[in-house]
Design a protein around this motif. Structure first.
Motif, PDB file in Angstrom:
ATOM      1  N   MET A  32       0.955  -0.989   0.117  1.00 39.41           N
ATOM      2  CA  MET A  32      -0.089   0.023  -0.077  1.00 39.41           C
ATOM      3  C   MET A  32       0.676   1.306  -0.114  1.00 39.41           C
ATOM      4  O   MET A  32       1.927   1.397   0.683  1.00 39.41           O
ATOM      5  N   LYS A  67      -1.720   6.354   0.343  1.00 38.47           N
ATOM      6  CA  LYS A  67      -3.013   5.811   0.657  1.00 38.47           C
ATOM      7  C   LYS A  67      -3.171   5.129   2.072  1.00 38.47           C
ATOM      8  O   LYS A  67      -4.272   5.306   2.837  1.00 38.47           O
ATOM      9  N   ARG A  68      -1.933   4.848   2.678  1.00 38.19           N
ATOM     10  CA  ARG A  68      -1.799   4.526   4.056  1.00 38.19           C
ATOM     11  C   ARG A  68      -2.401   5.578   5.032  1.00 38.19           C
ATOM     12  O   ARG A  68      -2.978   5.602   6.021  1.00 38.19           O
ATOM     13  N   GLU A  69      -1.730   6.855   4.562  1.00 39.02           N
ATOM     14  CA  GLU A  69      -2.239   8.022   5.424  1.00 39.02           C
ATOM     15  C   GLU A  69      -3.774   8.248   5.204  1.00 39.02           C
ATOM     16  O   GLU A  69      -4.528   8.882   6.371  1.00 39.02           O
ATOM     17  N   ILE A 124      -9.366   0.812   0.788  1.00 35.32           N
ATOM     18  CA  ILE A 124      -8.532  -0.265   1.097  1.00 35.32           C
ATOM     19  C   ILE A 124      -8.340  -1.305  -0.043  1.00 35.32           C
ATOM     20  O   ILE A 124      -7.291  -1.752  -0.522  1.00 35.32           O
ATOM     21  N   GLN A 130       1.998   5.197   0.457  1.00 33.06           N
ATOM     22  CA  GLN A 130       2.482   5.791   1.675  1.00 33.06           C
ATOM     23  C   GLN A 130       1.267   6.807   1.874  1.00 33.06           C
ATOM     24  O   GLN A 130       0.521   7.129   2.759  1.00 33.06           O
ATOM     25  N   LEU A 186      -5.435   5.795   7.544  1.00 34.90           N
ATOM     26  CA  LEU A 186      -5.164   6.201   8.884  1.00 34.90           C
ATOM     27  C   LEU A 186      -6.223   7.529   9.333  1.00 34.90           C
ATOM     28  O   LEU A 186      -6.771   7.602  10.245  1.00 34.90           O
TER      29      LEU A 186
END
Length: 66
Positions: free
Chosen positions: A1, A5-7, A53, A3, A10
């Motif tokens: 994934m 998309k991860r942020e 996701i 960075q 979150l």
């Protein structure tokens, strides 16, 4: 994934956790049941998170107030 998309994930999770915490406190402290629109809004937020996701291209924009 990635960075980015991860942020985004979150950020969505933090927002949802805060909203659920506020709903819970309203129920626990005041006995107030959330309005149906609030619950539908949370469901839409969860759907948008799931789409993010899963990597689907259609991400709902109603989460831009995060």
């Amino acid at each position: 994934m990635s960075q980015t998309k991860r942020e985004q994930v979150l950020s969505h999770l933090r927002f949802l956790r805060q909203e659920l915490r506020e709903m819970y406190l309203g129920i626990e402290d005041d006995g107030l049941v959330p309005e149906p629109g609030e619950i539908r809004g949370m469901m839409a937020q969860l759907e948008a998170l799931l789409e993010l996701i899963e990597g689907k291209t259609k991400v709902h924009t109603n989460t831009e107030s995060l």
